[in-house]
Design an enzyme around this catalytic site. Sequence first.
Site, short mmCIF file in Angstrom:
data_model
loop_
_atom_site.label_atom_id
_atom_site.label_comp_id
_atom_site.label_asym_id
_atom_site.label_seq_id
_atom_site.Cartn_x
_atom_site.Cartn_y
_atom_site.Cartn_z
N ASP A 1 -8.19 -0.71 -3.96
CA ASP A 1 -8.09 -2.00 -4.45
C ASP A 1 -8.31 -3.22 -3.37
OD1 ASP A 1 -5.62 -1.21 -3.21
OD2 ASP A 1 -4.42 -1.91 -4.79
N ASP B 1 -5.60 -4.63 3.77
CA ASP B 1 -4.84 -5.46 4.26
C ASP B 1 -4.93 -5.33 5.76
OD1 ASP B 1 -2.71 -7.48 4.16
OD2 ASP B 1 -1.30 -6.00 4.08
N THR B 2 -3.96 -4.42 6.21
CA THR B 2 -3.81 -3.98 7.74
C THR B 2 -4.84 -3.16 8.09
OG1 THR B 2 -2.33 -2.16 7.41
CG2 THR B 2 -1.37 -4.55 7.87
N GLY B 3 -5.47 -2.26 7.11
CA GLY B 3 -6.30 -1.25 7.32
C GLY B 3 -5.84 0.04 7.49
N LEU C 1 -6.82 2.88 4.80
CA LEU C 1 -8.11 3.17 4.43
C LEU C 1 -8.38 4.08 5.93
CD1 LEU C 1 -10.01 3.08 2.22
CD2 LEU C 1 -11.21 1.08 3.57
N ASP D 1 -0.16 -4.91 -8.28
CA ASP D 1 1.22 -5.55 -8.55
C ASP D 1 2.05 -6.22 -7.86
OD1 ASP D 1 1.67 -3.20 -6.88
OD2 ASP D 1 3.51 -2.98 -7.80
N ARG E 1 0.28 -5.80 -13.22
CA ARG E 1 -0.92 -4.99 -13.02
C ARG E 1 -2.09 -4.98 -14.11
NH1 ARG E 1 -0.27 -0.90 -9.07
NH2 ARG E 1 1.96 -0.12 -9.07
P1 5GP Z 1 -3.02 -1.56 4.30
O1 5GP Z 1 -2.75 -0.51 4.60
O2 5GP Z 1 -4.34 -2.02 4.33
O3 5GP Z 1 -2.22 -2.39 5.06
O4 5GP Z 1 -2.58 -1.93 2.70
C1 5GP Z 1 -3.38 -1.41 1.56
C2 5GP Z 1 -2.27 -1.40 0.38
O5 5GP Z 1 -1.14 -2.44 0.34
C3 5GP Z 1 -3.02 -1.71 -0.63
O6 5GP Z 1 -3.57 -0.37 -1.15
C4 5GP Z 1 -1.98 -2.23 -1.63
O7 5GP Z 1 -1.27 -1.18 -2.27
C5 5GP Z 1 -0.91 -2.99 -0.81
N1 5GP Z 1 -1.20 -4.41 -0.45
C6 5GP Z 1 -1.77 -5.18 0.63
N2 5GP Z 1 -1.73 -6.63 0.23
C7 5GP Z 1 -1.70 -6.63 -0.94
C8 5GP Z 1 -1.52 -7.66 -1.88
O8 5GP Z 1 -1.84 -9.01 -1.71
N3 5GP Z 1 -1.11 -7.37 -3.34
C9 5GP Z 1 -0.83 -6.10 -3.60
N4 5GP Z 1 -0.48 -5.98 -4.88
N5 5GP Z 1 -0.93 -5.07 -2.80
C10 5GP Z 1 -1.22 -5.38 -1.59
#
Ligand code: 5GP
Length: 186
Positions: A108, A111-113, A116, A167, A173
């Site tokens: 979806d 954000d930080t990566g 993934l 969400d 959602r």
């Molecule tokens: P990362 O590991 O890239 O920091 O975070 C990925 C996960 O953080 C996403 O799959 C999601 O669950 C959550 N996340 C990050 N930013 C958002 C946001 O703006 N809205 C929502 N609903 N989830 C987010």
Amino acid sequence: MPESASVRSMPAPPTLISEDEIRARVASLAAEIDAAYAGKDQLVLIGVLKGSFIFLADLARRLTIPHRVEFIAVSSYGDRESEHADSVRLLMDVRHAIDSEHVLLVEDIVDTGHTLAYLKRLLGARSPASLRTCTLLHKPDRTEQVVDLDFLGFTIPDVWVVGYGLDYAERYRTLPYIGELPPEMR
Ligand code: 5GP
């Protein structure tokens, strides 16, 4: 109360990406993916729960190439913010082996990566024929770990987004668009 009913009774967050914009972008992403995997036997789409379930459903129905769908689940954002910001936990694995398969991870939002990057390490170790990523949203301002985003829907600013599968505390959602949730609505 069913979630759809509770969404209707909540104030609507302002629109960041409209239903029409999402529909058009999902169609063009599906066309890009169709072209990239043309001639391949089968593509395995792996949706990252929970946030990708609506995006994956729409994307998969737009694809014309043969594909099957799997899901994987990792620890939620909240879990990680409190302690080790870069630690991701596997909650549910895919059902079938992916060795020698062409795999497309469907996320979806990046954000930080860290999520993934973790999933690419985990699945990459299982000898897939190829492993690429398809992400609906990306917040480049928040990057801590750089991961190749092979197919990307939209780049967004550093705001909290909800809707279209995403969400806030399990709310919003099923909003049909992507909204920006201001702090006063949390
Ligand atoms: P990362 O590991 O890239 O920091 O975070 C990925 C996960 O953080 C996403 O799959 C999601 O669950 C959550 N996340 C990050 N930013 C958002 C946001 O703006 N809205 C929502 N609903 N989830 C987010």
